[in-house]
Design a protein around this motif. Structure first.
Motif, PDB file in Angstrom:
ATOM      1  N   ARG A  61      24.271 -21.268   1.097  1.00  0.00           N
ATOM      2  CA  ARG A  61      23.586 -22.570   1.026  1.00  0.00           C
ATOM      3  C   ARG A  61      22.818 -22.727  -0.277  1.00  0.00           C
ATOM      4  NH1 ARG A  61      22.781 -21.667   6.577  1.00  0.00           N
ATOM      5  NH2 ARG A  61      20.679 -20.871   6.243  1.00  0.00           N
ATOM      6  N   LEU A  62      22.186 -21.670  -0.759  1.00  0.00           N
ATOM      7  CA  LEU A  62      21.457 -21.744  -2.027  1.00  0.00           C
ATOM      8  C   LEU A  62      22.399 -22.013  -3.191  1.00  0.00           C
ATOM      9  CD1 LEU A  62      18.914 -18.835  -1.587  1.00  0.00           C
ATOM     10  CD2 LEU A  62      18.366 -21.264  -1.807  1.00  0.00           C
ATOM     11  N   ILE A  63      23.566 -21.404  -3.153  1.00  0.00           N
ATOM     12  CA  ILE A  63      24.556 -21.628  -4.219  1.00  0.00           C
ATOM     13  C   ILE A  63      25.007 -23.082  -4.217  1.00  0.00           C
ATOM     14  CG2 ILE A  63      26.901 -21.080  -4.988  1.00  0.00           C
ATOM     15  CD1 ILE A  63      26.394 -18.224  -3.822  1.00  0.00           C
ATOM     16  N   LEU A  64      25.215 -23.647  -3.042  1.00  0.00           N
ATOM     17  CA  LEU A  64      25.732 -25.018  -2.930  1.00  0.00           C
ATOM     18  C   LEU A  64      24.681 -26.086  -3.204  1.00  0.00           C
ATOM     19  CD1 LEU A  64      28.009 -24.598   0.185  1.00  0.00           C
ATOM     20  CD2 LEU A  64      28.721 -24.949  -2.187  1.00  0.00           C
ATOM     21  N   ARG A  65      23.424 -25.752  -3.088  1.00  0.00           N
ATOM     22  CA  ARG A  65      22.354 -26.718  -3.316  1.00  0.00           C
ATOM     23  C   ARG A  65      22.185 -26.904  -4.819  1.00  0.00           C
ATOM     24  NH1 ARG A  65      17.461 -24.711  -0.529  1.00  0.00           N
ATOM     25  NH2 ARG A  65      18.813 -24.874   1.281  1.00  0.00           N
ATOM     26  N   SER A  66      22.650 -28.027  -5.332  1.00  0.00           N
ATOM     27  CA  SER A  66      22.693 -28.240  -6.782  1.00  0.00           C
ATOM     28  C   SER A  66      21.314 -28.257  -7.439  1.00  0.00           C
ATOM     29  CB  SER A  66      23.434 -29.535  -7.109  1.00  0.00           C
ATOM     30  OG  SER A  66      22.734 -30.643  -6.584  1.00  0.00           O
TER      31      SER A  66
END
Length: 92
Positions: A61-66
């Motif tokens: 989720r952290l990776i996907l949160r721009s």
């Protein structure tokens, strides 16, 4: 579209290896090193990170949160570091 580049940095007290990898599975060839850093340019390989390395959903989720800020998370079996590449700009 081409997958982003995967670069491995593995080191021990007496040796250092830097290598471009074709797949994440190749990382297992370097388990004799006490420290292995895998750099992936971009957000590809998210399923592989979960399936091969057991990344938690929190990390994904952290990776996907721009808009995520740079972050360090210590999990029981891995250290997750989210950073952004710094680019040098010329001109004013």
């Amino acid at each position: 579209m081409e997958n982003p580049q995967i670069t491995l940095f593995a080191y021990s007290k007496n040796k250092f290896t830097e290598k471009r990898l074709e797949s994440l599975e190749e990382v297992f060839n370097y388990k004799d090193y006490p420290v292995v850093w895998v750099n992936i340019d971009g957000i590809a390989y998210l399923d592989e990170l979960k399936n091969i390395f057991g990344f938690y959903d929190t990390s994904i989720r952290l990776i996907l949160r721009s808009k995520s800020r740079p972050k360090v998370e210590i999990f029981g079996d891995y250290l997750f570091i989210l950073i952004y590449q710094v680019y040098e700009s010329s001109g004013g």
